[in-house]
Design an enzyme around this catalytic site. Structure first.
Site, short mmCIF file in Angstrom:
data_model
loop_
_atom_site.label_atom_id
_atom_site.label_comp_id
_atom_site.label_asym_id
_atom_site.label_seq_id
_atom_site.Cartn_x
_atom_site.Cartn_y
_atom_site.Cartn_z
N TRP A 1 0.81 -1.21 0.00
CA TRP A 1 0.00 0.00 0.00
C TRP A 1 0.85 1.27 0.00
O TRP A 1 0.48 2.26 -0.64
CB TRP A 1 -0.98 -0.02 1.16
N ASP B 1 -0.95 7.07 6.73
CA ASP B 1 -2.13 6.27 6.43
C ASP B 1 -2.25 5.21 7.52
O ASP B 1 -1.43 4.29 7.60
CB ASP B 1 -1.97 5.63 5.05
N LYS C 1 -11.87 -1.71 8.07
CA LYS C 1 -10.93 -2.43 8.94
C LYS C 1 -11.46 -2.34 10.38
O LYS C 1 -12.12 -3.24 10.86
CB LYS C 1 -9.53 -1.83 8.86
#
Length: 364
Positions: free
Chosen positions: A104, A174, A198
């Protein structure tokens, strides 16, 4: 346990049972309005109260200072990968710097390059993305716009420790997969962002917590919807927001405040879950390999493999027979991955750990 309780998916992940029950009822009729949450207007007084409560719950849980704005956005982290350099890179003395520590963060680094010149402060490719750097030891250019990193790599199962020291550039992170999993010092960061699916609820909403001083860096001429000032000034209600996702997020923050008892209590639960699973995998080290090196193991995502794709698939099938789901590794890495998000209970981790041990004993 219900199937939801044994959901170890990397996302969308498990939701707390109490939140699921409230959400089920709200889809039919909200107790406050008698209308389905799916049909509530984003301009209603009810939704304004939900936005206000969601922000206040986050401020309470994270002790967010008054000079930070809290916004609820759309587009996930993928949109933030572009919005952040668009908003905060143009007026800096030096380009933004990026840590690429896994799947990511590589995506974030690549997107930034489409928007602005950026530098890579550290790249873990040579290690196979099994390690992480010390952020306060990175050599950054003077006047760098910001340092961006992903706090928890969901694919590789890597997690940075809590940031306790100030970086030499504004820190933007992030936190999509470990946000609200433990306490943190918000004032160490210029911006924190995290999409849902999440620990925050279903996909559709992204939380961004940013120091108001960052807003002064934004160049004029950006499309309104891509300008953070728009969302701050409109109280996260510039265009039709994801009402349902924000409602569920509010329920989750209530659950964390009043059922769990805050982030310190959540951290203790998460540490216990991670220790249980890692202890099991370490005891099976002759047949199981954990992707991340020990100092950087994630408490949220445990990536591992039997070293043989057939055995990986056999265990996934065997676990499914016991109601355990979501163990498939990310397509870029393969193997297996158990995600231990906040809503995954210690009992569920016990069930998974016992299943792993039994599986290995049967094939010894």
């Amino acid at each position: 346990m219900t199937p939801n309780a044994l959901n170890f998916s990397g996302g969308p992940g498990a939701l707390p049972e109490a939140v699921l029950a409230q959400t089920r009822d709200a889809i039919v009729a909200l107790p406050e309005t008698g209308l389905s949450v799916l049909g509530m207007s984003h301009r209603s007084d009810w939704f304004r109260a939900i936005l206000d409560e969601a922000e206040q719950n986050l401020r309470h849980l994270l002790d967010i200072p008054a000079d930070y704005a809290v916004t609820f956005l759309q587009g996930g982290s993928s949109l933030q990968f572009a919005m952040i350099p668009m908003n905060f890179a143009a007026r800096a003395k030096a380009p933004p710097e990026y840590v690429t520590s896994g799947y990511w963060s590589n995506r974030a680094t690549a997107e930034a390059a489409k928007v602005t010149h950026r530098k890579v402060a550290w790249d873990g490719r040579a290690t196979g993305y099994r390690q992480l750097p010390a952020l306060d030891r990175l050599e950054l250019a003077p006047g760098a716009a910001y340092l961006h990193y992903v706090s928890n790599e969901t694919v590789e199962g890597l997690q940075f420790p809590v940031c306790d020291s100030a970086a030499s550039a504004p820190l933007i992170t992030d936190m999509s997969s470990d946000f609200l999993s433990k306490p943190l010092r918000t004032d160490r960061f210029s911006m924190i962002y995290a999409h849902a699916q999440k620990n925050l609820g279903p996909a559709g909403v992204t939380v961004a917590v940013l120091h108001r001083g960052l807003l002064e860096r934004i160049p004029d001429g950006l499309p309104a919807i891509l300008d953070f000032r728009t969302h701050v000034s409109h109280g996260s209600n510039y265009n039709t927001p994801p009402v349902f996702a924000i409602y569920v997020l509010t329920l989750i923050t209530r659950w964390m405040r009043f059922d769990i008892g805050g982030l310190q209590a959540m951290q203790r639960i998460n540490e216990g879950k991670a220790k249980r699973l890692y202890d099991t995998l370490d005891a099976l080290a002759d047949v199981v390999t954990i992707h991340a090196e020990r100092p950087w193991r994630s408490q949220m995502n445990v990536a591992f493999t039997f070293g043989d794709s057939r055995l990986d698939d056999e265990f996934i099938a065997a676990a499914r027979e016991q109601g355990i789901v979501g163990l498939e590794g990310h397509r870029s890495l393969g193997g297996l991955r158990a995600s231990l998000y906040n809503a995954v209970t210690p009992q569920a981790v016990d069930t998974l750990s016992d299943a792993l041990t039994e599986f290995c004993l049967q094939r010894a």
